[in-house]
Design a protein around this motif. Sequence first.
Motif, PDB file in Angstrom:
ATOM      1  N   LYS A 156       0.832  -1.204   0.000  1.00  0.00           N
ATOM      2  CA  LYS A 156       0.000   0.000   0.000  1.00  0.00           C
ATOM      3  C   LYS A 156       0.868   1.256   0.000  1.00  0.00           C
ATOM      4  O   LYS A 156       0.591   2.215  -0.732  1.00  0.00           O
ATOM      5  CB  LYS A 156      -0.939  -0.004   1.210  1.00  0.00           C
ATOM      6  N   TYR A 173      -9.601   2.426  -1.473  1.00  0.00           N
ATOM      7  CA  TYR A 173      -9.784   0.983  -1.337  1.00  0.00           C
ATOM      8  C   TYR A 173     -11.252   0.702  -1.003  1.00  0.00           C
ATOM      9  O   TYR A 173     -11.841   1.351  -0.126  1.00  0.00           O
ATOM     10  CB  TYR A 173      -8.882   0.415  -0.242  1.00  0.00           C
ATOM     11  N   VAL A 189     -11.120  -7.030  -2.087  1.00  0.00           N
ATOM     12  CA  VAL A 189     -10.980  -5.573  -2.110  1.00  0.00           C
ATOM     13  C   VAL A 189     -10.554  -5.100  -3.500  1.00  0.00           C
ATOM     14  O   VAL A 189      -9.774  -5.769  -4.186  1.00  0.00           O
ATOM     15  CB  VAL A 189      -9.953  -5.107  -1.056  1.00  0.00           C
ATOM     16  N   VAL A 191      -8.979  -1.610  -5.477  1.00  0.00           N
ATOM     17  CA  VAL A 191      -8.367  -0.300  -5.284  1.00  0.00           C
ATOM     18  C   VAL A 191      -8.588   0.510  -6.554  1.00  0.00           C
ATOM     19  O   VAL A 191      -8.367   0.025  -7.668  1.00  0.00           O
ATOM     20  CB  VAL A 191      -6.861  -0.399  -4.935  1.00  0.00           C
ATOM     21  N   GLU A 210      -6.334  -5.689   1.065  1.00  0.00           N
ATOM     22  CA  GLU A 210      -5.888  -4.387   0.555  1.00  0.00           C
ATOM     23  C   GLU A 210      -4.445  -4.460   0.068  1.00  0.00           C
ATOM     24  O   GLU A 210      -4.086  -3.879  -0.957  1.00  0.00           O
ATOM     25  CB  GLU A 210      -6.026  -3.327   1.655  1.00  0.00           C
TER      26      GLU A 210
END
Length: 226
Positions: A156, A173, A189, A191, A210
């Motif tokens: 991330k 996200y 998830v 993004v 994530e």
Amino acid sequence: METLEKKLGYTFQDKSLLENALTHSSCANESKGRLQSNERLEFLGDSILGMVVADHLYRNHPDLPEGDLTRTRAALVCEESLVVVAEELGLGAYLHLGRGEEAGGGRQRPSIRADAVEAVLAAVYLDGGIGSARKIIQKYILSREVAGLTKPRDHKTALQELVQRESGQVLRYRLVREEGPDHDKRFFVEVDLNGSPVGTGSGRSKKEAEQMAAKAAIERLEQPGI
């Protein structure tokens, strides 16, 4: 199966345990009760893997604080790590999948391969005890411990740094869906970059999902021409 046993370094007394570990729910459902899926073994294997890794880190790194122990264990037992193990074992070729899952590319699906690794570990444990399971974990997972102790990559943060090369970039996200029972939940998830999807990922926690979505986004954004 003999080739897989050689790679594992373990010969099963009860071959049905290994067959069970390689049977995905899609195949079990199509068998109309003749076969049992590997979901129960996966549940057990997850706990065995976590315990063996935690025990090893605790005993061999007395100076590491709890936070570092937790991060290192997470890096070693996460889906991404288990997929590497599955690739080394060639596990995808041995999976028993339903027709739909087979047609949909299930043999290459990360979550299915990672779950199968845990199921195989549980099968070894039930057949030969914790010592046999520990040897396999040592060979295929704890052997990568040094890389884990260098602090697992924060995808991330890396994605944030990548997109910030241009001003005005906005990352978001979004939890797409959840699957599975409470004790074995899987999160998915997506993004988005400036409102457009750039990566998807799954994991056993929202944070892991994530991270996997960010990793996929980095791989896509770093492709030439994008």
